[in-house]
Design a protein around this motif. Structure first.
Motif, PDB file in Angstrom:
ATOM      1  N   ALA A  36       0.836  -1.206   0.000  1.00 49.83           N
ATOM      2  CA  ALA A  36       0.000   0.000   0.000  1.00 49.83           C
ATOM      3  C   ALA A  36       0.872   1.258   0.000  1.00 49.83           C
ATOM      4  CB  ALA A  36      -0.940  -0.002   1.201  1.00 49.83           C
ATOM      5  N   ALA A  39       2.183   1.854  -3.440  1.00 60.31           N
ATOM      6  CA  ALA A  39       1.130   2.411  -4.295  1.00 60.31           C
ATOM      7  C   ALA A  39       0.940   3.900  -4.009  1.00 60.31           C
ATOM      8  CB  ALA A  39      -0.175   1.646  -4.086  1.00 60.31           C
ATOM      9  N   ARG A  42       3.619   6.005  -5.801  1.00 56.75           N
ATOM     10  CA  ARG A  42       3.807   5.625  -7.202  1.00 56.75           C
ATOM     11  C   ARG A  42       4.273   6.791  -8.070  1.00 56.75           C
ATOM     12  NH1 ARG A  42       2.656   2.136 -11.019  1.00 56.75           N
ATOM     13  NH2 ARG A  42       2.054   2.875 -13.067  1.00 56.75           N
ATOM     14  N   ASP A  43       3.725   7.967  -7.845  1.00 56.53           N
ATOM     15  CA  ASP A  43       4.026   9.111  -8.699  1.00 56.53           C
ATOM     16  C   ASP A  43       5.126  10.018  -8.149  1.00 56.53           C
ATOM     17  OD1 ASP A  43       2.098   8.326 -10.583  1.00 56.53           O
ATOM     18  OD2 ASP A  43       0.509   9.271  -9.407  1.00 56.53           O
ATOM     19  N   HIS A  77       3.195  -8.352  -8.334  1.00 52.57           N
ATOM     20  CA  HIS A  77       2.218  -8.164  -7.259  1.00 52.57           C
ATOM     21  C   HIS A  77       2.125  -6.687  -6.873  1.00 52.57           C
ATOM     22  CE1 HIS A  77      -0.173  -9.275  -3.732  1.00 52.57           C
ATOM     23  NE2 HIS A  77       0.523  -8.331  -3.100  1.00 52.57           N
ATOM     24  N   ARG A  79       2.926  -4.098  -8.738  1.00 54.44           N
ATOM     25  CA  ARG A  79       2.299  -3.371  -9.857  1.00 54.44           C
ATOM     26  C   ARG A  79       0.789  -3.594  -9.889  1.00 54.44           C
ATOM     27  NH1 ARG A  79       6.668  -5.660 -13.118  1.00 54.44           N
ATOM     28  NH2 ARG A  79       8.373  -4.180 -12.964  1.00 54.44           N
ATOM     29  N   ALA A  80       0.350  -4.811  -9.655  1.00 55.36           N
ATOM     30  CA  ALA A  80      -1.085  -5.115  -9.669  1.00 55.36           C
ATOM     31  C   ALA A  80      -1.823  -4.349  -8.577  1.00 55.36           C
ATOM     32  CB  ALA A  80      -1.303  -6.619  -9.500  1.00 55.36           C
ATOM     33  N   ALA A  81      -1.119  -4.013  -7.504  1.00 58.59           N
ATOM     34  CA  ALA A  81      -1.717  -3.256  -6.403  1.00 58.59           C
ATOM     35  C   ALA A  81      -1.568  -1.747  -6.603  1.00 58.59           C
ATOM     36  CB  ALA A  81      -1.083  -3.677  -5.082  1.00 58.59           C
ATOM     37  N   GLY A  82      -1.036  -1.343  -7.765  1.00 59.85           N
ATOM     38  CA  GLY A  82      -0.897   0.080  -8.065  1.00 59.85           C
ATOM     39  C   GLY A  82       0.426   0.686  -7.673  1.00 59.85           C
ATOM     40  N   GLY A  83       1.385  -0.145  -7.256  1.00 59.14           N
ATOM     41  CA  GLY A  83       2.691   0.352  -6.845  1.00 59.14           C
ATOM     42  C   GLY A  83       3.701   0.302  -7.975  1.00 59.14           C
ATOM     43  N   ARG A  84       4.901   0.689  -7.633  1.00 59.11           N
ATOM     44  CA  ARG A  84       5.966   0.760  -8.645  1.00 59.11           C
ATOM     45  C   ARG A  84       7.297   0.409  -8.010  1.00 59.11           C
ATOM     46  NH1 ARG A  84       9.383   5.304  -9.825  1.00 59.11           N
ATOM     47  NH2 ARG A  84       8.140   6.658  -8.523  1.00 59.11           N
TER      48      ARG A  84
END
Length: 183
Positions: A36, A39, A42-43, A77, A79-84
């Motif tokens: 989390a 995610a 991420r930006d 995993h 990336r699928a959760a919105g992380g990087r």
């Protein structure tokens, strides 16, 4: 212009440490708060780089391909959760192999800095062991010790007081918002 980086250890930071080594995906227990947290940032303008000692390869317990497959699955995993996570640098050597990439030596961070155009003076190394703190400091980055994994015990070791000052947080979710700043 060079980029700052968040260097993250894997075991004890994103996944639980495994006393008998992570030998397969079945051994991976992910910290939900860590995913989390990744995610949530991420930006951010930081490169996010996993730097991990995996002596199970050097000890002959798993192959390099297996270690890489575990890392690839972890990245998928995240990336699928919105992380990087932008890159993975792994030391596959055993503790007695005499390499320059096994933390506490800074080889992984130095190689990543060269290949990814990273400004180490604006970067942060986050791990759960004094060896992570030492690698970050040796590379010229700020260092953070997490109390997840082995960090709580490592923080109380006599050698911790002998190191230059470093930050301590309970989890990756606590540390990331605190250490990220505008480059």
């Amino acid at each position: 212009m060079k980029h700052p980086a968040l260097f993250l250890d894997r075991d004890g930071v994103i996944i639980e440490n495994c006393s008998n080594y992570v030998r397969s995906w079945a051994d991976v227990a992910i910290f939900p708060q860590a995913v989390a947290a990744l995610a949530a940032v991420r930006d951010c303008p930081y490169r996010i780089v996993l730097v991990t000692n995996q002596s199970a390869v050097g000890r002959g317990l798993i192959s390099q391909a297996t270690a890489e497959a575990i890392n690839d699955r972890l990245l998928a995993h995240v990336r699928a959760a919105g992380g990087r996570i932008d890159a993975v640098y792994m030391c596959p050597h055993g503790p007695d192999d005499g390499c320059d990439c096994r933390k506490p030596l800074p080889g992984l961070l130095l190689r990543a800095a060269e290949e990814l155009d990273i400004d180490l003076s604006r970067s942060v190394m986050i791990g759960d062991a004094l060896s992570d703190v030492m690698a970050g400091q040796a590379a010229g980055a700020r260092a953070v010790l997490l109390r997840t994994g082995r960090g709580g015990d490592q923080e109380r070791l006599p050698g911790a007081a002998d190191l230059p000052p470093f930050l301590v947080y309970d989890t990756l979710a606590d540390a990331l918002p605190a250490v990220i700043e505008s480059p």
